[in-house]
Scaffold this active site. Structure first.
Site, PDB file in Angstrom:
ATOM      1  CD  GLU A  14      -2.560   1.603   0.376  1.00  0.00           C
ATOM      2  OE1 GLU A  14      -2.975   0.982  -0.254  1.00  0.00           O
ATOM      3  OE2 GLU A  14      -2.717   2.828   0.318  1.00  0.00           O
ATOM      4  CB  CYS A  61      -4.126   3.347   6.630  1.00  0.00           C
ATOM      5  SG  CYS A  61      -3.868   1.712   5.676  1.00  0.00           S
ATOM      6  CB  CYS A  64      -4.173  -0.749   9.604  1.00  0.00           C
ATOM      7  SG  CYS A  64      -3.349   1.106   9.564  1.00  0.00           S
ATOM      8  CG  HIS A  68      -4.237   4.987  12.031  1.00  0.00           C
ATOM      9  ND1 HIS A  68      -2.948   5.633  12.327  1.00  0.00           N
ATOM     10  CD2 HIS A  68      -3.704   4.172  10.788  1.00  0.00           C
ATOM     11  CE1 HIS A  68      -1.997   5.060  11.710  1.00  0.00           C
ATOM     12  NE2 HIS A  68      -2.361   4.370  10.672  1.00  0.00           N
ATOM     13  NE  ARG A 428       0.165  -3.421   6.543  1.00  0.00           N
ATOM     14  CZ  ARG A 428      -0.866  -3.865   6.603  1.00  0.00           C
ATOM     15  NH1 ARG A 428      -1.810  -3.404   7.978  1.00  0.00           N
ATOM     16  NH2 ARG A 428      -1.679  -4.481   5.734  1.00  0.00           N
ATOM     17  CB  SER A 451       4.940   1.250   7.689  1.00  0.00           C
ATOM     18  OG  SER A 451       4.045  -0.041   7.446  1.00  0.00           O
ATOM     19  CB  CYS A 495       0.939   0.253   5.139  1.00  0.00           C
ATOM     20  SG  CYS A 495      -0.326   1.510   4.693  1.00  0.00           S
ATOM     21  CB  CYS A 498       0.578   3.530   7.588  1.00  0.00           C
ATOM     22  SG  CYS A 498      -1.151   2.941   7.912  1.00  0.00           S
TER      23      CYS A 498
END
Ligand code: NFE
Ligand code: MG
Length: 501
Positions: A14, A61, A64, A68, A428, A451, A495, A498
């Site tokens: 992503e 995102c 996910c 958040h 992640r 990430s 990602c 992110c």
């Protein structure tokens, strides 16, 4: 001889990611990881109502958002001095758990499996499965697509050492399609208690606005059982089969070999189901949030380097000399840390976790590998699959604890001036949000994202980030097809949307 190759963009993840590697004698000797866009969520939030934060940060995102939203409402819980009732805690776990399941399944099948499974095996398929027959036509370029890549997302691909076993290839391809349905089901589970997916409307400070009814308990349970069957009977066996076909990848992609987890899924006793800690040098140490800082020497920001997130700043500097990424460089005690499912399971395993320890030990025994093998490309895939099972199974337990009509929300007042820190774990890895409220509005908001940890550039001391370190030593057989390097990068499930937030 030194050669340089640039993988730009790195596909099947992503966001916009570029990785540049230098090779000496066919092995990666140095790597640079670059997040290639600026998004500015931390800046957008300034001056807004604090209650906008969990809605706006979920837009960081689409994979996910729940994490958040969770980090944001945890930061606000702390700032407002409110604690959700048991029902709110359970619903938050069930919403986040469903988000983990969909994320891990999509990472393996849609984002990573095609690094190993040979999709062209379907060209020789002579059976009657309509799904495989359709993909056969697709890959042969015989569908009506007007795309310049009519066989996308299956082809084109990097050339390399794909699986030779026809049954494994055809099974993997069929499961690629089945996994899309499983992902949809996991999204429906999250939407049942979270209002909608992506970007849940029910996650709020103080708990969750959804009610608990006999109907929604039964509906979540029915979908969860289907998902558990897929995880147990398809996802885990596929990961083990791929791991057995690529045992060499238990020695590739080691990385910084230090791991951070904040802990996630609070239980009745206040302890997280997956614990917090630092796994380093074979043992677990306590985690201390005061040791988190962010360096920006090689990042495209001119804010001061080494700030703690509570005091963090975001000043974009697109023309900064010497910088090569829009990702900051988070450090713990000045050192890079890998985060993610492998970090969580190593921390839990190191603490003798009652569920995690036997699962990890059982997998290692089955593959006749030692624990050091986990710190690798295949170790990350295996940890993600095991964690998917652990979370899905525990969701069944949290669902059992729900009672129709139980309270899910505690009321609160937004103070004029307050601070809060929300630490959780996204699929992640370790995710933190820090909120600073002043005059009843957001005065400062900082996110330090999984990430961002894993894909960070060099820090002020010049130490490369975890993905940059993991690439070093990777053998690349064909410089025009750096499949081995792509496998290392994708094992982290990056990602970039992110990472740069
Ligand atoms: Ni965009 Fe995310 C997860 C978060 S990763 S996917 O999981 O937070 O950096
Ligand atoms: Mg940030």
């Amino acid at each position: 001889m030194t050669e340089t190759i640039s993988i730009d963009p790195v596909t099947r993840l992503e966001g916009h990611y570029a990785v540049k590697v230098e090779l000496q004698d066919g092995r990666v000797s140095s790597a640079h990881s670059s997040g290639e866009m600026f998004r500015g969520f931390e800046t957008i939030l300034k001056g807004r109502s604090p209650m906008d934060a969990q809605q706006i940060t979920q837009r960081i995102c689409g994979v996910c958002p729940i994490s958040h939203g969770t980090a944001s409402i945890l930061a606000q819980d702390q700032a407002y001095g409110v604690e959700p009732p048991k029902g709110g805690r359970l619903l938050r776990n069930l919403i986040l758990g469903a988000n983990y399941i969909q994320s891990h399944v999509v990472h393996f099948y849609q984002l990573s499996a095609l690094d190993f499974i040979d999709v062209t095996a379907v060209l020789g398929y002579g059976g009657s499965d309509p799904v495989l027959l359709h993909i056969k036509k697709w890959i042969a370029g015989q569908t009506a697509s007007k795309s310049v890549f009519p066989a996308a997302p299956f082809l084109p691909r990097l050339k390399g050492d794909y699986i030779a076993d026809t049954d494994l290839n055809l099974g993997g391809l069929r499961h690629y399609v089945d996994a899309l349905g499983v992902r949809a089901k996991a999204h429906q589970m999250a939407a049942l208690f979270g209002g909608k997916v992506p970007h849940s409307t029910a996650l709020v400070p103080g708990g969750v606005t959804q009610r608990v009814t006999a109907d929604n308990i039964a509906a979540y349970g029915a979908m969860l059982r289907d998902v558990q069957q897929f995880v147990d009977n398809v996802y885990l066996p596929d990961v083990v089969a791929v791991a057995q076909a690529y045992l060499g990848y238990f020695e590739i992609g080691r990385g910084c070999n230090e791991f951070l987890a904040y802990g996630v899924f609070p239980e009745d006793n206040g302890e997280p189901m997956l614990p917090s800690g630092i796994f380093s040098g074979g043992s677990v140490k306590a985690f201390d949030h005061e040791l988190i800082t962010e360096d920006v020497r090689y990042s495209l920001f001119d804010s001061p380097s080494g700030l703690r997130p509570g005091q963090g700043q975001t000043n974009a500097a697109p023309d900064k000399a010497g910088a090569y990424s829009w990702i900051k460089a988070p450090r713990y005690g000045g050192r890079p840390m890998e985060v993610g499912p492998l970090a969580r399971l190593l921390v839990a395993h190191g603490q003798g976790h009652a569920v995690v320890k036997p699962m990890i030990d059982g997998l290692l025994a089955k593959l006749t590998l030692g624990p050091e093998a986990l710190v690798s490309v295949m170790g990350r895939h295996a940890a993600r699959a095991l964690e998917c099972k652990i979370v899905a199974d525990r969701c069944a337990g949290w669902l059992d604890e729900l009672r129709p009509g139980m309270a899910t929300f505690s009321d609160f007042q937004i103070p004029d001036k307050a601070q809060g820190m929300g630490l959780t774990e996204a699929p992640r890895g370790a995710l933190g949000h820090w909120i600073n409220i002043s005059g009843g509005r957001i005065g400062g908001y900082q996110c330090v994202v999984p990430s961002t940890w894993n894909c960070s550039p060099r820090d002020d001391k010049g130490t490369p980030g975890p993905v940059e370190q993991a690439l070093v030593g990777t053998p690349v057989a064909d410089l025009d097809n750096p499949l081995e390097a792509a496998r290392v990068v994708r094992s982290f499930d990056p990602c970039l949307a992110c990472a740069v937030h």
